[in-house]
Design a protein around this motif. Structure first.
Motif, PDB file in Angstrom:
ATOM      1  N   SER A   1       0.848  -1.742   0.017  1.00 59.42           N
ATOM      2  CA  SER A   1       0.283   0.202   0.026  1.00 59.42           C
ATOM      3  C   SER A   1       0.619   0.941  -0.532  1.00 59.42           C
ATOM      4  O   SER A   1       0.593   2.407  -0.891  1.00 59.42           O
ATOM      5  CB  SER A   1      -0.979  -0.187   1.022  1.00 59.42           C
ATOM      6  OG  SER A   1      -1.875  -0.885   1.905  1.00 59.42           O
TER       7      SER A   1
ATOM      8  N   LEU B   1       2.403   1.236  -3.138  1.00 55.78           N
ATOM      9  CA  LEU B   1       0.950   2.399  -4.354  1.00 55.78           C
ATOM     10  C   LEU B   1       0.684   3.637  -4.102  1.00 55.78           C
ATOM     11  O   LEU B   1       0.666   3.997  -4.779  1.00 55.78           O
ATOM     12  CB  LEU B   1      -0.333   1.252  -4.137  1.00 55.78           C
ATOM     13  CG  LEU B   1       0.325  -0.156  -4.858  1.00 55.78           C
ATOM     14  CD1 LEU B   1      -1.642  -0.903  -4.319  1.00 55.78           C
ATOM     15  CD2 LEU B   1      -0.333  -0.356  -5.642  1.00 55.78           C
TER      16      LEU B   1
ATOM     17  N   ARG C   1       0.666   6.783  -6.771  1.00 54.03           N
ATOM     18  CA  ARG C   1       0.032   7.416  -7.284  1.00 54.03           C
ATOM     19  C   ARG C   1       0.139   8.783  -6.798  1.00 54.03           C
ATOM     20  O   ARG C   1       0.525   9.801  -8.162  1.00 54.03           O
ATOM     21  CB  ARG C   1      -1.434   7.256  -5.873  1.00 54.03           C
ATOM     22  CG  ARG C   1      -2.660   8.154  -6.761  1.00 54.03           C
ATOM     23  CD  ARG C   1      -3.902   7.445  -5.874  1.00 54.03           C
ATOM     24  NE  ARG C   1      -4.155   6.367  -6.707  1.00 54.03           N
ATOM     25  CZ  ARG C   1      -4.872   4.800  -6.100  1.00 54.03           C
ATOM     26  NH1 ARG C   1      -5.145   5.267  -4.862  1.00 54.03           N
ATOM     27  NH2 ARG C   1      -4.809   4.433  -6.613  1.00 54.03           N
TER      28      ARG C   1
ATOM     29  N   GLU D   1      -5.856   2.877  -0.778  1.00 54.14           N
ATOM     30  CA  GLU D   1      -4.219   2.009  -1.534  1.00 54.14           C
ATOM     31  C   GLU D   1      -4.556   0.461  -0.689  1.00 54.14           C
ATOM     32  O   GLU D   1      -4.430  -0.349  -1.382  1.00 54.14           O
ATOM     33  CB  GLU D   1      -2.788   2.520  -1.769  1.00 54.14           C
ATOM     34  CG  GLU D   1      -3.065   3.595  -2.348  1.00 54.14           C
ATOM     35  CD  GLU D   1      -3.451   4.711  -1.834  1.00 54.14           C
ATOM     36  OE1 GLU D   1      -3.319   6.347  -2.216  1.00 54.14           O
ATOM     37  OE2 GLU D   1      -3.765   5.227  -0.363  1.00 54.14           O
TER      38      GLU D   1
ATOM     39  N   ASP E   1      -7.397  -1.314   0.066  1.00 58.26           N
ATOM     40  CA  ASP E   1      -8.124  -2.805  -0.770  1.00 58.26           C
ATOM     41  C   ASP E   1      -7.348  -2.914  -2.119  1.00 58.26           C
ATOM     42  O   ASP E   1      -7.184  -3.594  -2.805  1.00 58.26           O
ATOM     43  CB  ASP E   1      -9.275  -1.453  -0.650  1.00 58.26           C
ATOM     44  CG  ASP E   1      -9.849  -1.089   0.516  1.00 58.26           C
ATOM     45  OD1 ASP E   1      -9.918  -2.064   1.407  1.00 58.26           O
ATOM     46  OD2 ASP E   1      -9.828   0.224   0.715  1.00 58.26           O
ATOM     47  N   GLU E   2      -7.155  -2.142  -2.720  1.00 55.76           N
ATOM     48  CA  GLU E   2      -5.872  -2.180  -3.826  1.00 55.76           C
ATOM     49  C   GLU E   2      -5.047  -2.950  -4.064  1.00 55.76           C
ATOM     50  O   GLU E   2      -4.776  -4.098  -4.906  1.00 55.76           O
ATOM     51  CB  GLU E   2      -5.301  -0.400  -4.650  1.00 55.76           C
ATOM     52  CG  GLU E   2      -4.917  -0.682  -6.112  1.00 55.76           C
ATOM     53  CD  GLU E   2      -4.396   0.608  -6.600  1.00 55.76           C
ATOM     54  OE1 GLU E   2      -3.653   0.460  -7.506  1.00 55.76           O
ATOM     55  OE2 GLU E   2      -4.723   1.462  -5.602  1.00 55.76           O
TER      56      GLU E   2
ATOM     57  N   GLU F   1      -5.996  -6.946  -3.207  1.00 55.61           N
ATOM     58  CA  GLU F   1      -6.571  -6.574  -4.372  1.00 55.61           C
ATOM     59  C   GLU F   1      -5.481  -7.734  -5.733  1.00 55.61           C
ATOM     60  O   GLU F   1      -5.534  -8.814  -6.270  1.00 55.61           O
ATOM     61  CB  GLU F   1      -7.697  -5.619  -5.725  1.00 55.61           C
ATOM     62  CG  GLU F   1      -9.134  -5.999  -4.932  1.00 55.61           C
ATOM     63  CD  GLU F   1      -9.558  -4.943  -5.408  1.00 55.61           C
ATOM     64  OE1 GLU F   1      -9.823  -4.131  -6.601  1.00 55.61           O
ATOM     65  OE2 GLU F   1     -10.237  -3.996  -5.148  1.00 55.61           O
ATOM     66  N   LEU F   2      -4.300  -7.231  -5.691  1.00 55.36           N
ATOM     67  CA  LEU F   2      -3.457  -6.797  -6.268  1.00 55.36           C
ATOM     68  C   LEU F   2      -2.725  -8.310  -6.107  1.00 55.36           C
ATOM     69  O   LEU F   2      -2.139  -8.754  -6.727  1.00 55.36           O
ATOM     70  CB  LEU F   2      -2.647  -5.977  -6.386  1.00 55.36           C
ATOM     71  CG  LEU F   2      -0.730  -5.382  -7.059  1.00 55.36           C
ATOM     72  CD1 LEU F   2      -1.574  -6.188  -9.171  1.00 55.36           C
ATOM     73  CD2 LEU F   2      -0.077  -4.206  -6.965  1.00 55.36           C
TER      74      LEU F   2
END
Length: 341
Positions: free
Chosen positions: A155, A158, A162, A292, A294-295, A298-299
């Motif tokens: 995270s 990420l 961003r 991030e 949660d992202e 998923e990744l």
């Protein structure tokens, strides 16, 4: 119940701790794995991180995953027995930053295993912990707890990507191939970067960056390394060293963006500030993360390649050995503490 408690510099102890009880709005989680982070190593080596010094014993750890045990009054979430990752931040929700959608820089946040406030916020390196129930994230089917332990540091990576802005089709430089740097590489490739050049002093660290998807590896101490680019579109500094920032500023193109992710030493850090002006470089900071998380989960569920970045899993009873291994970047990437079933 076993837990890792830091009492001061070079004074890490595995102790018996009281079993937590879920208060209102809380959940109790049986922790399985906890990732040893750079900040944990700073507390162990120096008794603090930057200006945040230990004033009392503190349970370390903020990269934790496990299974739900129970809930307190008024709390709800994934059913008991569900595998979860724990978001380590509890922002205040009321400060100007939170209201502006930037909870990662909340001025009154609580973060697991942090001495930023007194009493300190106790961390997650314990067999069971009580945390706000809304910080739990159920793991998708097929994502095991071992790989999910990378959710927090991924995270961070990420969020840094961003902050860099669009990277699709671009050449990006990453200075520093520690655990965060390697995860930045993976985040860049997932975001569509065409090429990722990574610099580091250690061959083993560069190998981990290659497993994360780096396209070019450069020894930072070899100026004539043939892989060293003349220019890149974007640079992310992940080493926490002034020399890394200098490299980013000198190699990024005019009008490019440099993201400072690594935490520089306390006090003044020299850097080539004139280049920021003469080349109109955008220099941005990146701190922690928010959505991030949660992202990242998923990744991780999609990419088995992340498994290669977990270099060791060590039982909690050997925590000091695990910390020493995590501090030796010539051997390790991400080291996990195993709190058992």
């Amino acid at each position: 119940m076993r837990g890792c408690v830091i009492h001061g510099a070079d004074d890490l102890r595995v102790e018996d701790l009281p079993e937590p009880v879920a208060g209102p709005g809380q959940a109790v989680v049986a922790v399985r794995y906890g990732g040893v982070c750079g900040s944990d190593l700073h507390y162990w080596r120096h008794g603090g991180v930057g200006d945040f010094l230990l004033h009392e014993p503190m349970v370390l750890g903020h990269e934790v995953v496990g299974t739900v045990v129970s809930y307190g009054r008024g709390a709800d979430g994934p059913a008991p027995g569900t595998a979860v990752a724990v978001h380590p931040a509890t922002p205040c929700g009321a400060c100007p930053e939170c209201l502006d959608g930037r909870a990662n820089v909340c001025r009154d946040t609580r973060y697991l295993g942090s001495a930023a406030r007194t009493p300190h916020v106790q961390g997650g390196f314990a067999a069971r912990i009580a945390v706000p129930a809304d910080q739990l994230r159920a793991l998708p089917e097929g994502l095991g707890l071992r790989r999910a332990a990378l959710a927090e540091p991924l995270s961070v990576a990420l969020h840094a990507v961003r902050r860099a802005g669009p990277v699709e089709g671009k050449h990006v430089l990453v200075t520093g191939a520690g655990p965060i740097g390697a995860l930045v590489v993976a985040a860049l490739r997932a975001a569509g970067a065409a090429a990722v050049t990574v610099t580091d002093l250690l061959p083993r660290a560069l190998e981990f960056a290659a497993s994360a998807g780096a396209t070019t590896l450069v020894r930072a101490d070899e100026p004539a390394d043939p892989g060293r680019p003349d220019e890149v579109d974007t640079a992310i500094e992940a080493s926490g060293a002034a020399a890394g920032l200098d490299t980013c500023l000198r190699l990024v193109r005019r009008g490019g963006t440099v993201v400072q992710l690594g935490m520089l030493p306390p006090g003044m850090s020299p850097f080539a500030g004139n280049l920021v002006v003469s080349r109109e470089i955008e220099l941005r900071g990146a701190l922690r993360f928010d959505a991030e998380f949660d992202e990242a989960i998923e990744l991780l569920a999609r990419e088995a390649s992340f498994d290669a970045l977990v270099s060791a899993v060590v039982p909690v009873e050997r925590a000091v050995e695990a910390f020493a291994l995590a501090a030796d970047r010539s051997q390790s990437c991400k080291v996990l503490l195993d709190f058992g079933g």
